[in-house]
Write an enzyme that holds these catalytic residues in place. Structure first.
Site, PDB file in Angstrom:
ATOM      1  N   TYR A 104     -40.205 -23.504  19.366  1.00 29.65           N
ATOM      2  CA  TYR A 104     -41.541 -23.759  18.805  1.00 29.65           C
ATOM      3  C   TYR A 104     -42.512 -22.663  19.244  1.00 29.65           C
ATOM      4  O   TYR A 104     -43.234 -22.081  18.433  1.00 29.65           O
ATOM      5  CB  TYR A 104     -42.080 -25.122  19.240  1.00 29.65           C
ATOM      6  CG  TYR A 104     -43.506 -25.342  18.803  1.00 29.65           C
ATOM      7  CD1 TYR A 104     -43.822 -25.451  17.457  1.00 29.65           C
ATOM      8  CD2 TYR A 104     -44.548 -25.391  19.740  1.00 29.65           C
ATOM      9  CE1 TYR A 104     -45.130 -25.616  17.036  1.00 29.65           C
ATOM     10  CE2 TYR A 104     -45.856 -25.567  19.333  1.00 29.65           C
ATOM     11  CZ  TYR A 104     -46.145 -25.677  17.976  1.00 29.65           C
ATOM     12  OH  TYR A 104     -47.450 -25.830  17.570  1.00 29.65           O
ATOM     13  N   GLY A 163     -54.302 -34.681   9.383  1.00 25.40           N
ATOM     14  CA  GLY A 163     -54.631 -33.831  10.517  1.00 25.40           C
ATOM     15  C   GLY A 163     -55.547 -32.674  10.191  1.00 25.40           C
ATOM     16  O   GLY A 163     -56.566 -32.825   9.515  1.00 25.40           O
TER      17      GLY A 163
END
Length: 251
Positions: A150, A14
């Protein structure tokens, strides 16, 4: 071209992998940290720059310490630290989530990011040069259902970056918080959805998301600006996404 060193966490896939490619092209030698040694080895083999691999879990602080202490001398004083390692786990409402998912996000996105920064920062202060780039998220600024912890961890990253920059005022040390929106071609959603490939792929249906290369280009831009220029914040979304409920326009 430079002979400087960049330390990248979460480097095997990524954004981390794309950043390694971009900074290698800029002439940086690299320290690459991630859990999967085989992916790091494959990446290092294709880079035309000196590379030192640290294959460990960033949450294993004893292993991180040992790796830092045993690094070859030429890699020991990074000029750029890219705190990219991080994850999201789960999308359930707060009352239904798995506590261990919350704990892992806090440990990885907050504690381990802060821990490695604390380890690297003194050498930057001593040399009066350096650049720390923290990977935040628009989730730290705009709430959405299922974002709960998160989003909170990424809000920590944003505020930590601001306070860190204030602490190094008067030193030639730059700090940048980079907050992307939806990004495809990573393992982010697959990890968040606990390996459900169908659900993970659906996140990107009919939407041209950002790519890891887009984010790596933001990092390249920030680090290659003149040394007196500090980019405090970068917020970037694809054109299919906008604030206001984090709405995504589907084709």
């Amino acid at each position: 071209m430079t002979s400087k060193t960049a330390f990248i966490t979460g480097a095997s896939v990524g954004i981390g992998r794309a950043t390694a490619n971009v900074l290698a092209d800029q002439g940086y030698q690299l320290v690459l940290l991630a859990r999967r040694a085989e992916k790091l080895d494959a990446l290092a083999a294709q880079l035309s720059t000196p590379v030192h691999i640290i294959a460990c879990d960033i949450n294993d602080h004893a292993a991180v310490d040992a790796a830092l202490h045993s690094m070859p001398e030429i890699f020991r004083n990074p000029d750029v630290l890219v705190n990219n390692a991080g994850l999201a786990l789960g999308i359930k409402p707060a009352d239904q989530t798995d506590w261990l998912d919350w704990q892992t996000m806090i440990q990885t996105n907050c504690l381990s990011l802060a821990y490695l920064t604390r380890k690297i920062l003194p050498s930057m202060v001593e040399r009066n040069q350096g650049h720390i780039i923290n990977l935040g998220s628009i989730a730290g600024r705009y709430p959405y259902q299922g974002g709960n912890v998160y989003g909170a961890t990424k809000a920590f990253v944003e505020q930590f970056s601001r306070n860190l920059r204030t602490d190094v005022l008067g030193k030639q040390i730059r700090v940048t918080n980079l907050s992307p929106g939806i990004i495809g071609n990573t393992e982010f959603s697959l990890v968040r959805l606990h390996g459900d490939e169908s659900a993970a792929n659906a996140v990107y249906d009919s939407c041209q998301a950002l790519t890891p290369e887009d984010i790596a280009e933001c990092i390249r831009w920030a680090v290659t600006l003149p040394a007196h220029v500090n980019i405090n914040e970068i917020e970037v979304m694809p054109t299919c996404q906008a604030a206001g409920g984090l709405a995504i326009a589907r084709d």
